[in-house]
Design an enzyme around this catalytic site. Structure first.
Site, PDB file in Angstrom:
ATOM      1  N   THR A 206       0.808  -1.223   0.000  1.00  0.00           N
ATOM      2  CA  THR A 206       0.000   0.000   0.000  1.00  0.00           C
ATOM      3  C   THR A 206       0.843   1.276   0.000  1.00  0.00           C
ATOM      4  OG1 THR A 206      -1.671  -1.178   1.297  1.00  0.00           O
ATOM      5  CG2 THR A 206      -1.898   1.186   1.151  1.00  0.00           C
ATOM      6  N   ARG A 234     -10.912 -10.828  -2.993  1.00  0.00           N
ATOM      7  CA  ARG A 234     -10.705 -10.210  -1.673  1.00  0.00           C
ATOM      8  C   ARG A 234     -10.396  -8.723  -1.795  1.00  0.00           C
ATOM      9  NH1 ARG A 234      -6.189  -7.301   0.878  1.00  0.00           N
ATOM     10  NH2 ARG A 234      -6.422  -7.573   3.130  1.00  0.00           N
ATOM     11  N   GLY A 236      -9.340  -5.367   0.703  1.00  0.00           N
ATOM     12  CA  GLY A 236      -8.863  -4.983   2.020  1.00  0.00           C
ATOM     13  C   GLY A 236      -9.396  -3.646   2.483  1.00  0.00           C
ATOM     14  N   ASP A 237      -8.651  -3.009   3.343  1.00  0.00           N
ATOM     15  CA  ASP A 237      -9.119  -1.769   3.963  1.00  0.00           C
ATOM     16  C   ASP A 237      -8.869  -0.521   3.127  1.00  0.00           C
ATOM     17  OD1 ASP A 237      -6.282  -2.269   4.609  1.00  0.00           O
ATOM     18  OD2 ASP A 237      -6.414  -0.352   5.636  1.00  0.00           O
ATOM     19  N   THR A 256      -1.899   1.297   6.411  1.00  0.00           N
ATOM     20  CA  THR A 256      -1.258   0.208   5.699  1.00  0.00           C
ATOM     21  C   THR A 256      -1.061  -0.952   6.657  1.00  0.00           C
ATOM     22  OG1 THR A 256       0.797  -0.531   4.637  1.00  0.00           O
ATOM     23  CG2 THR A 256       0.984   1.324   6.140  1.00  0.00           C
ATOM     24  N   GLY A 257      -1.350  -2.156   6.209  1.00  0.00           N
ATOM     25  CA  GLY A 257      -1.170  -3.310   7.081  1.00  0.00           C
ATOM     26  C   GLY A 257      -2.105  -4.442   6.724  1.00  0.00           C
ATOM     27  N   GLY A 259      -5.258  -5.698   6.302  1.00  0.00           N
ATOM     28  CA  GLY A 259      -6.495  -4.962   6.109  1.00  0.00           C
ATOM     29  C   GLY A 259      -7.703  -5.447   6.869  1.00  0.00           C
TER      30      GLY A 259
END
Length: 341
Positions: A206, A234, A236-237, A256-257, A259
């Site tokens: 990200t 899928r 993510g965040d 970032t990480g 999600g």
């Protein structure tokens, strides 16, 4: 008695040093400010050559200088974050745009979002495969549609209607990301837990940016290629407003990480809410969410955040996060590892 005093002083120094190792807060001066990240994860000094380190620093500084140049001549925070993120999307160094990771099926699927804190407008796209700069599509959704998020083929059709640059999916191919996928799939197939852990950066990546312009307006944006080896479409965040991106008149946040944890805990909004309702500082809010709340449940990653006074927080609970900020022309500050501050 002297031994007790010495022990107490050493304890204070240790606590202070530990605080620096896990959070990075910079006091602002209410001037135009830009802060960016290029992803958090298991980023260790022994895993990067000096040339690779320099490449990351150079690209982060390029993005910071380009974004700040816009702020410095009176441009908006939205223009600044778009400019900074596009530079990182066009680089194979980061998991966004050109450097996006591969899905389980060997394709590249990208997500992005943007939110303007001044008027609360927001836009996002998810699961796109042919949009050269996903962040531009997210901005177009925000500015030119009645919606907040578009996905897949519909988002790509919208991007085409908006005359955005579309490319053949092969544009996003990079050999290093392909090898990353192969190694992870091999470890997964053999069910060797140690091998899987060795490649645990599959869930990180990200890029993001948050800016404060001369009018006091904050804008935050995030773009990603998602998780290596992701399946079933899928998401993510990063494209989820409130989870991976959030901005209002108080602050702006890009995350970032891993999600799934950021979505379940609406991390970006949670930081803003703590500032608004608990009346705590930006740094305190970010540390409470990332270092306490998120880490306690196994959520790994970090955020960049910026408040209306130009205070900056770059807080993460992983070994490293590509990051940097600029508050004065030609003086971008960039970092990679936890020990840097």
């Amino acid at each position: 008695m002297k031994k007790c005093i010495l022990f107490f002083l050493l304890l204070l120094i240790t606590i202070s040093e530990y605080s620096h190792l896990i959070a990075q807060n910079v006091r602002g001066s209410e001037m135009p400010t830009l802060v960016i990240h290029g992803g958090a994860g298991t980023i260790l000094k022994e895993n990067l050559t000096s040339q690779e380190e320099q490449a990351y620093h150079d690209k982060l500084k390029e993005a910071l200088n380009a974004g700040y140049e816009i702020l410095n001549v009176g441009g908006t925070s939205e223009e600044a974050v778009i400019t900074a993120i596009m530079i990182m999307e066009d680089s194979p160094l980061f998991n966004a745009g050109k450097g996006a990771v591969f899905t389980n099926e060997g394709t590249n699927e990208m997500d992005a979002s943007i939110m303007n804190g001044g008027n609360g407008s927001a836009g996002a796209i998810a699961g796109v495969k042919t949009i050269k700069n996903p962040i531009l599509a997210a901005q177009a959704v925000k500015n030119n549609s009645d919606h907040v998020m578009l996905s897949g083929a519909g988002a790509e059709k919208f991007a085409k209607d908006q005359n955005l640059d579309l490319v053949d999916p092969s544009y996003f191919f990079t050999e290093s990301r392909k090898q990353q996928l192969k190694k992870l799939q091999k470890a997964e197939k053999s069910k060797e837990e140690g091998s899987i852990q060795k490649w645990n950066d599959y869930k990180y990546g990200t890029v993001g940016a948050v800016a404060l312009d001369k009018n006091g307006n904050i804008c935050a944006a995030t773009s990603t290629g998602g998780m290596t080896n992701k399946k079933y479409g899928r998401i993510g965040d990063s494209p989820v407003i409130g989870a991976g991106t959030f901005a209002n008149k108080i602050c702006g946040v890009s995350a970032t990480g891993h999600g799934e944890y950021f979505i379940r805990n609406v991390v970006a909004y949670d930081i803003a809410a703590k500032m608004e309702y608990k009346k705590v500082s930006l740094g305190a809010a970010a540390e409470e969410v990332i270092l306490d709340k998120l880490k306690a449940i196994g959520g790994s990653g970090g955020v960049i955040a910026l408040d209306a006074k130009g205070n900056i927080s770059m807080t993460f609970n992983t070994p490293g996060m590509y990051r940097g900020y600029i508050q004065k022309e030609s003086k971008p500050m960039t970092f990679i590892y936890k020990q840097e501050y």
